[in-house]
Structures are given as C-alpha cells and as structure tokens.
Design an enzyme around this catalytic site. Structure first.
Site, short mmCIF file in Angstrom:
data_model
loop_
_atom_site.label_atom_id
_atom_site.label_comp_id
_atom_site.label_asym_id
_atom_site.label_seq_id
_atom_site.Cartn_x
_atom_site.Cartn_y
_atom_site.Cartn_z
CE1 TYR A 63 -61.88 61.62 74.24
CE2 TYR A 63 -59.59 61.80 74.92
CZ TYR A 63 -60.84 61.21 75.05
OH TYR A 63 -61.05 60.24 76.01
CB SER A 64 -60.57 68.59 69.59
OG SER A 64 -60.87 69.22 70.81
#
Length: 326
Positions: free
Chosen positions: A59-60
């Site tokens: 995530y990111s």
C-alpha cells in the site's frame, strides 16, 4: 466498542478493523490521503475503542506502513493495539521483491518492522497464495518469524478453500505456527465465500476479517446506479472495483439494503456491516474510510442487530458470481 477473540486465539480485537490502504501518498492512488489528512482517522478510531489496524507493505509502496506506525505510536497504547500487515505483491520490478519465497517473506517482514517502527508485528498475513513457491517453503519461513519473535500471529487472504485447508494441515503436521485468520472478499454483493471458505473457517476456528465489506462503497448507498463513477473520488479511479462488481443483479442487492435501512432508520452502510457481524466466523470487517462519517457509520454498526426477516430480505436478491478477488 465491542471486542472478540480472533478465531481460536486469546487475541482480543475490536469488531471493526480500520483498513489503512487509504492512508499513505496520493502519488500511489489519487484517492489515498496523505499523512496529515490521515491523522484524524487514526485519532478518532482510537478514541472510539478500535484497536485493530490493517495495512500491507505494497500500500503506497511502504508509505502506508510508515504513516500507520507513526499515527498509532502517537495516538494509541501500542500494547493494546493489534497491528496487521501483509506480504506478497511486488515492491519493485526487480527479482525477489515479491512472492512468498523464504527470502522475500523474511526480508519483507524485516522491512515492514522498520517502516512500522515496532519490534514485533501482531498479525502477519500472506496477501495472496504464491503458485510459484512451494507452500512448505512459505509456511516454514512464516514459522521461523514467529519463533524469532518478529511475528505473533499468522493470517492469510483471498485463497481457494482447498489450498487454505492444505496450508492448515501442513502446519499441523510439521508443528509450525498455524494461520489464525482469513482476510477474504465477502459482503452482501459477493457471497461466493459461503460455498467453501466460510464453512471451513467456522469449522477450523479461523477468524474472518472481510475486505471490501461495503463492496467498494456500493453498499454504502451513495451511488445512484451500478455505473455511477461520480459518487466518490475512489469510484471514478478504482478500476479494480469495476472488475469486482459488474453484475446487473448487484444493484438489486443495493436496493434491498436501502429498503431495510430506511425501514429501521439506519444507514445502508450500518445495515450492510451489521449483516456481516451476524455471521458466526466474522470477527471484524475491514473498513476503509476517507471521510470521518464513513468511520462513524462503521462504529455505529457494531450496535445494530438485524432480525431474521431483515436478513432474509437482504439475502434474497443475491445471484451467483464468478470467483472474484483472488
């Protein structure tokens, strides 16, 4: 807030888990909130008694773990928090930067520990099964992390039931740490997990923590139609959501939710989450929130109890789907 044991463990988690995919950097996905904008969500979650937080290394591309770790150290008592993250998806295009080989499982865990700023990850999950790595190799590597004290509990996400059952059996036969949770794709619009995975989890004492419990916002009642991409920032740019929910009958389920919600004076999101709470194996739906009202609605859902006739009305429009989310 209410709490429950995560499967057959003694670990107590809130009946709502805050999913942290939405917090990191918008350069990864345009709907993701940056660190400053994310802070109120962590603060409010902790104030409301939520102690369960889920993120992933991809995530990111690591920034979500950094943001999550800093926020929890700021607002929460870490000894009370259950912090979960995941491994599988590649972090770069280079070799050995994804998958579930012993090398990547171990080095990804060590990298996640640094980004989260903790000495031990409470719940370390495989984000998907890896068809290119022997299951025994992955399970042995995960067991090694538990024995080293880098991980407390193990979980899995979105797997065929037969493969998950095989993993449980291999762990038992070899004396390895066993999966205690399943993070699967399960909601009123997508109920294919009820065929095999949900009964397996209930029988084996596996705690279920569904992802996309509101069908990427479809069950929140904000869209005007299945094709409405303007209701939220994410709806307009989340191609994965379009791949998950494209059956015309899905809208019949949404309408049923709205009808039940209106009759009892709750929001569609509260009713949809209450339905999940009613399922025996479900411990904590994972909520993604980019508006504080999303979080408040999820918190309220914990105290909503549906009647048998309401459950029947919610489930009646469902039509079978192809397998999605794996």
């Amino acid at each position: 807030m209410k709490y429950a044991n995560l499967g057959h463990t003694g670990l107590k988690v809130s009946r709502i888990c805050l999913g942290c995919m939405s917090y990191g950097t918008p350069s990864w996905r345009p709907w993701v909130l940056d660190e400053a904008a994310s802070q109120p969500f962590f603060q409010r979650a902790v104030e409301a008694g939520i102690n369960f937080f889920d993120t992933a290394n991809m995530y990111s591309l690591g920034v979500s773990e950094e943001v999550t770790g800093r926020a929890l150290r700021k607002y929460a008592r870490m000894e009370e928090v259950v912090l979960a993250t995941k491994v599988y998806f590649p972090m770069t295009e280079g070799p050995n930067m994804g998958g579930l080989s012993r090398k990547n499982v171990v080095q990804a865990c060590e990298a996640s520990l640094k980004r989260l700023g903790v000495e031990t990850i409470d719940l370390y999950q495989i984000h998907r099964m890896d068809p290119e790595t022997p299951l025994e190799e992955t399970l042995a590597a995960l067991d090694q992390l538990v024995r080293q004290g880098k991980v407390r509990y193990l979980g899995a996400s979105s797997s065929a039931a037969w493969r998950f059952a095989k993993a449980l059996s291999l762990s038992e036969r070899n004396g390895w740490a066993r999966f205690v949770s399943m993070q699967n794709h399960y909601n009123l619009v997508y109920r294919e997990e009820e065929r095999e995975m949900m009964p397996l989890c209930e029988a084996e004492g596996i705690g279920v923590i569904p992802w996309s419990p509101l069908a990427r916002g479809l069950l929140a009642g904000t869209r005007k139609s299945l094709d409405d991409k303007q209701a939220t920032a994410r709806a307009g740019s989340d191609a994965f959501a379009s791949a998950l929910y494209d059956n015309p009958h899905d809208w019949d389920v949404v309408e049923a939710v709205k009808k039940v919600a209106a009759a009892r004076g709750n929001t569609p999101a509260e009713v949809s989450l209450a339905w999940l709470h009613s399922k025996p194996a479900v411990v904590a739906p994972i909520i993604g929130a980019t508006k504080l009202e999303h979080l408040e609605s999820a918190i309220r859902s914990v105290d909503v109890t549906l009647g048998a006739d309401e459950v029947k009305a919610l489930e009646a429009p469902y039509q079978p789907h192809a397998v999605r989310g794996m």
